[in-house]
Scaffold this motif. Structure first.
Motif, mmCIF file in Angstrom:
data_model
loop_
_atom_site.group_PDB
_atom_site.id
_atom_site.type_symbol
_atom_site.label_atom_id
_atom_site.label_comp_id
_atom_site.label_asym_id
_atom_site.label_seq_id
_atom_site.Cartn_x
_atom_site.Cartn_y
_atom_site.Cartn_z
ATOM 1 N N LEU A 1 83.413 66.978 88.970
ATOM 2 C CA LEU A 1 82.824 66.822 90.298
ATOM 3 C C LEU A 1 81.483 67.545 90.382
ATOM 4 O O LEU A 1 80.513 67.017 90.950
ATOM 5 C CB LEU A 1 83.790 67.372 91.354
ATOM 6 N N ASP B 1 88.693 68.860 86.391
ATOM 7 C CA ASP B 1 88.377 67.919 87.474
ATOM 8 C C ASP B 1 87.246 68.461 88.348
ATOM 9 O O ASP B 1 86.333 67.716 88.747
ATOM 10 C CB ASP B 1 89.610 67.660 88.328
ATOM 11 N N ASP B 2 87.310 69.763 88.658
ATOM 12 C CA ASP B 2 86.275 70.356 89.492
ATOM 13 C C ASP B 2 84.928 70.343 88.784
ATOM 14 O O ASP B 2 83.881 70.137 89.415
ATOM 15 C CB ASP B 2 86.662 71.784 89.880
ATOM 16 N N ASN B 3 84.930 70.546 87.469
ATOM 17 C CA ASN B 3 83.673 70.522 86.729
ATOM 18 C C ASN B 3 83.102 69.116 86.634
ATOM 19 O O ASN B 3 81.879 68.932 86.669
ATOM 20 C CB ASN B 3 83.865 71.138 85.350
ATOM 21 N N ARG C 1 76.782 75.289 94.949
ATOM 22 C CA ARG C 1 77.621 74.197 95.430
ATOM 23 C C ARG C 1 78.121 74.410 96.856
ATOM 24 O O ARG C 1 78.156 73.454 97.648
ATOM 25 C CB ARG C 1 78.806 74.005 94.482
ATOM 26 N N ARG D 1 77.631 71.802 99.915
ATOM 27 C CA ARG D 1 78.763 71.145 100.570
ATOM 28 C C ARG D 1 78.738 71.392 102.081
ATOM 29 O O ARG D 1 79.113 70.515 102.869
ATOM 30 C CB ARG D 1 80.069 71.654 99.972
ATOM 31 N N LYS E 1 92.948 71.124 86.688
ATOM 32 C CA LYS E 1 92.237 71.270 87.960
ATOM 33 C C LYS E 1 90.806 71.741 87.730
ATOM 34 O O LYS E 1 89.859 71.250 88.377
ATOM 35 C CB LYS E 1 92.991 72.259 88.855
ATOM 36 N N GLY F 1 79.444 75.593 87.651
ATOM 37 C CA GLY F 1 80.659 75.088 87.054
ATOM 38 C C GLY F 1 81.295 76.198 86.236
ATOM 39 O O GLY F 1 80.883 77.344 86.282
#
Length: 265
Positions: free
Chosen positions: A75, A71-73, A27, A31, A68, A55
């Motif tokens: 994403l 949410d990141d997973n 990731r 990014r 949190k 993830g």
């Protein structure tokens, strides 16, 4: 990550030059180059994205930290779908600070999978639990064996949750071949990764993965196990190694491809 010193365009060019048909992406480099830009680059090159890593990190106790992480997973799942891969690799997380409760940590992983599995399915992405060598249990991953990973995965449909089989992490486990067969019978081998085991391990142990053929793992034997279990998907080579990262990336990639032919085919 095997050749993280290469930029994304350099990586794609090197893969095409060597005839490597796919790449597992991480990731952070995606990014850095840009999610949409990376997706366009690999798509136009005809290069398959085999997996996205990573993830996970589901073991926090604090509700805000857990929210949190979820949410990141989500994403990460969205990123995987954008990149065109159907597999998100999960490093599940270590013990929270001050905790010694392995069982509780693993149950929190299950809770997270229950939340994320349907979300991933809607986007055509599977979650692949990766058991890590026990030396990482405290700080990185409380799932240390394929048995533990499958015990978690089997609570959910196979098209939602399966496992990552990585030789670096399981080569020492005499139960692993039977667990590979167990995973294969349920169509839960979502990705297969190769790395060798060399000693002495470096300080911090994270970047100690050996180049194929340099260590103790019979790579061809493990490849035969997953093939006997019915796995026909991509084979990834994932090497965290400071010595390799200090070298020319194209040279390392060419060497790795040649080592794969010599030691795994």
């Amino acid at each position: 990550m095997t050749v993280k010193q290469l930029s994304m365009p350099e990586l794609v060019d090197a893969c095409l030059e060597l005839g490597v048909p796919g790449v597992g992406l991480w990731r952070d480099p995606v990014r850095t180059y840009g999610l949409a830009e990376t997706a366009k680059l690999v798509r136009e090159a005809g290069l398959a994205v085999t997996t996205l890593c990573r993830g996970g990190f589901f073991t926090a106790i604090d509700p805000a930290e857990r929210a949190k992480a979820l949410d990141d997973n989500r994403l990460a799942i969205d990123e995987a779908a954008t990149l065109g891969t159907d597999t998100l690799v999960l490093v599940s997380g270590g013990l929270p600070a001050g905790s010694k409760d392995l069982h509780g940590a693993r149950e929190r992983i299950a809770d997270a999978l229950a939340d994320l599995g349907p979300y991933a399915e809607e986007r055509g992405v599977r979650l692949a639990i990766e058991p890590l060598h026990p030396m990482y249990a405290a700080d990185r991953c409380v799932v240390s064996t394929l048995t533990q990973a499958l015990d978690l995965a089997e609570r959910f449909p196979a098209h939602q949750v399966g496992v990552t089989v990585d030789t670096y992490h399981i080569w020492w486990d005499d139960q692993a071949p039977a667990q590979i067969a167990r995973a294969g019978a349920q169509s839960r081998i979502h990705t297969f990764q190769l790395a060798d085991w060399t000693t002495p391990l470096p300080e911090g142990v994270l970047n100690g993965r050996g180049q194929l053929g340099d260590g103790s793992v019979d790579l061809r034997e493990w490849k035969a196990y997953v093939e006997a279990a019915g796995y026909t998907g991509p084979v990834e080579v994932e090497l965290f190694n400071d010595v390799l990262w200090a070298r020319d990336g194209r040279e390392v990639l060419a060497e790795t491809a040649a080592r794969f032919v010599t030691h795994a085919l």
